[in-house]
Design a protein around this motif. Structure first.
Motif, PDB file in Angstrom:
ATOM      1  N   UNK A  12       0.833  -1.203   0.000  1.00 64.22           N
ATOM      2  CA  UNK A  12       0.000   0.000   0.000  1.00 64.22           C
ATOM      3  C   UNK A  12       0.865   1.250   0.000  1.00 64.22           C
ATOM      4  N   UNK A  13       1.884   1.287   0.839  1.00 64.41           N
ATOM      5  CA  UNK A  13       2.766   2.454   0.875  1.00 64.41           C
ATOM      6  C   UNK A  13       3.493   2.625  -0.456  1.00 64.41           C
ATOM      7  N   UNK A  14       3.983   1.528  -1.008  1.00 68.85           N
ATOM      8  CA  UNK A  14       4.691   1.577  -2.290  1.00 68.85           C
ATOM      9  C   UNK A  14       3.772   2.130  -3.376  1.00 68.85           C
ATOM     10  N   UNK A  15       2.536   1.641  -3.430  1.00 67.32           N
ATOM     11  CA  UNK A  15       1.618   2.060  -4.483  1.00 67.32           C
ATOM     12  C   UNK A  15       1.094   3.474  -4.263  1.00 67.32           C
ATOM     13  N   UNK A  16       0.728   3.804  -3.041  1.00 60.35           N
ATOM     14  CA  UNK A  16       0.180   5.139  -2.781  1.00 60.35           C
ATOM     15  C   UNK A  16       1.158   6.238  -3.152  1.00 60.35           C
ATOM     16  N   UNK A  17       2.439   5.956  -3.049  1.00 66.34           N
ATOM     17  CA  UNK A  17       3.454   6.955  -3.406  1.00 66.34           C
ATOM     18  C   UNK A  17       3.570   7.142  -4.913  1.00 66.34           C
ATOM     19  N   UNK A  18       2.948   6.239  -5.681  1.00 66.12           N
ATOM     20  CA  UNK A  18       3.119   6.255  -7.136  1.00 66.12           C
ATOM     21  C   UNK A  18       1.813   6.411  -7.916  1.00 66.12           C
ATOM     22  N   UNK A  19       0.676   6.175  -7.288  1.00 65.65           N
ATOM     23  CA  UNK A  19      -0.603   6.317  -7.988  1.00 65.65           C
ATOM     24  C   UNK A  19      -0.770   7.754  -8.485  1.00 65.65           C
ATOM     25  N   UNK A  20      -1.367   7.904  -9.660  1.00 65.53           N
ATOM     26  CA  UNK A  20      -1.504   9.225 -10.282  1.00 65.53           C
ATOM     27  C   UNK A  20      -2.955   9.481 -10.665  1.00 65.53           C
ATOM     28  N   UNK A  21      -3.295  10.725 -10.998  1.00 63.53           N
ATOM     29  CA  UNK A  21      -4.646  10.995 -11.495  1.00 63.53           C
ATOM     30  C   UNK A  21      -4.921  10.216 -12.784  1.00 63.53           C
ATOM     31  N   UNK A  22      -6.154   9.757 -12.902  1.00 67.27           N
ATOM     32  CA  UNK A  22      -6.586   9.032 -14.086  1.00 67.27           C
ATOM     33  C   UNK A  22      -7.505   9.922 -14.912  1.00 67.27           C
TER      34      UNK A  22
END
Length: 236
Positions: free
Chosen positions: A151-161
């Motif tokens: 979750x931490x790894x992904x939340x730092x990288x998720x972007x607007x869609x």
């Protein structure tokens, strides 16, 4: 062996395939992933991106025919890529993805599903042109069965869609239909209901439909298991 090109879904980037790439390579395959426009390290402003731009980015990344894997929303751009350049694709592989249908948009297909489990986690951007996923809810909708730290790894990288590609109806014909296809359903998916994944593939040959017991992110939850299925598909 096979050459795989992996395409991420909404808000993600090539980074989400981190654990799958070495698994495929260990099985003797060539595997790579790209960022779609406005995702990952691609700096294209999301307001400028349309569905055709996604498909063209995929086509531009292919020199020799690939097994083209699309996760979630990427079912639409991989299908459009097959319509535009079928000679570049050995097989389409939909990973808990929208199996695009002629004349429909992704939004149209999402609304056909019996449930909308993702929508409570979605926030529109102030300009109304894109959406983000509430970081406090990504574990629930995307990563509930993934290893600690995901979750931490992904939340730092998720972007607007950007919304436009998902609101654009797709036009398909014999060129796309000429490309073989497989589907990998995720039976604990909390983003695209598994029952709707069954509906999308109800008239597909049984041999072309696979299932995993994971949630929406098998690339983190079970990368080895996902690579095993991709390996089986490539070996026919």
């Amino acid at each position: 062996m096979a050459d795989f090109l992996l395409i991420h879904g909404s808000c993600h980037g090539a980074w989400c395939w981190r654990d799958v790439l070495p698994e495929l390579q260990a099985r003797g395959h060539t595997a790579r992933a790209i960022d779609l426009p406005s995702h990952g390290e691609d700096a294209t402003p999301y307001a400028q991106v349309m569905l055709h731009d996604y498909a063209q980015a995929i086509i531009n990344a292919i020199d020799t025919p690939v097994y083209l894997v699309g996760h979630s929303m990427a079912g639409f751009p991989i299908t459009l890529a097959a319509q535009l350049a079928p000679e570049k694709i050995t097989r389409l592989i939909y990973l808990c993805a929208y199996a695009a249908q002629d004349g429909k948009s992704l939004v149209d297909m999402r609304l056909e599903a019996p449930r909308q489990p993702l929508m409570h986690a979605i926030n529109k951007t102030d300009d109304g042109l894109a959406f983000t996923v509430d970081p406090n809810k990504t574990a629930e909708v995307f990563y509930h069965d993934c290893p600690e730290g995901t979750v931490d790894y992904a939340n730092a990288r998720l972007c607007p869609q950007t919304i436009a590609p998902q609101a654009t109806p797709i036009t398909l014909g014999p060129r796309a239909a000429s490309v073989p296809r497989s589907y990998i359903r995720c039976d604990d998916d909390r983003t695209i209901p598994p029952e709707y994944q069954r509906t999308m593939t109800q008239d597909w040959p049984e041999a072309d439909v696979y299932a995993m017991p994971t949630g929406h992110s098998p690339f983190f939850a079970d990368p080895a298991g996902l690579a095993d299925i991709l390996d089986r598909i490539a070996k026919g």
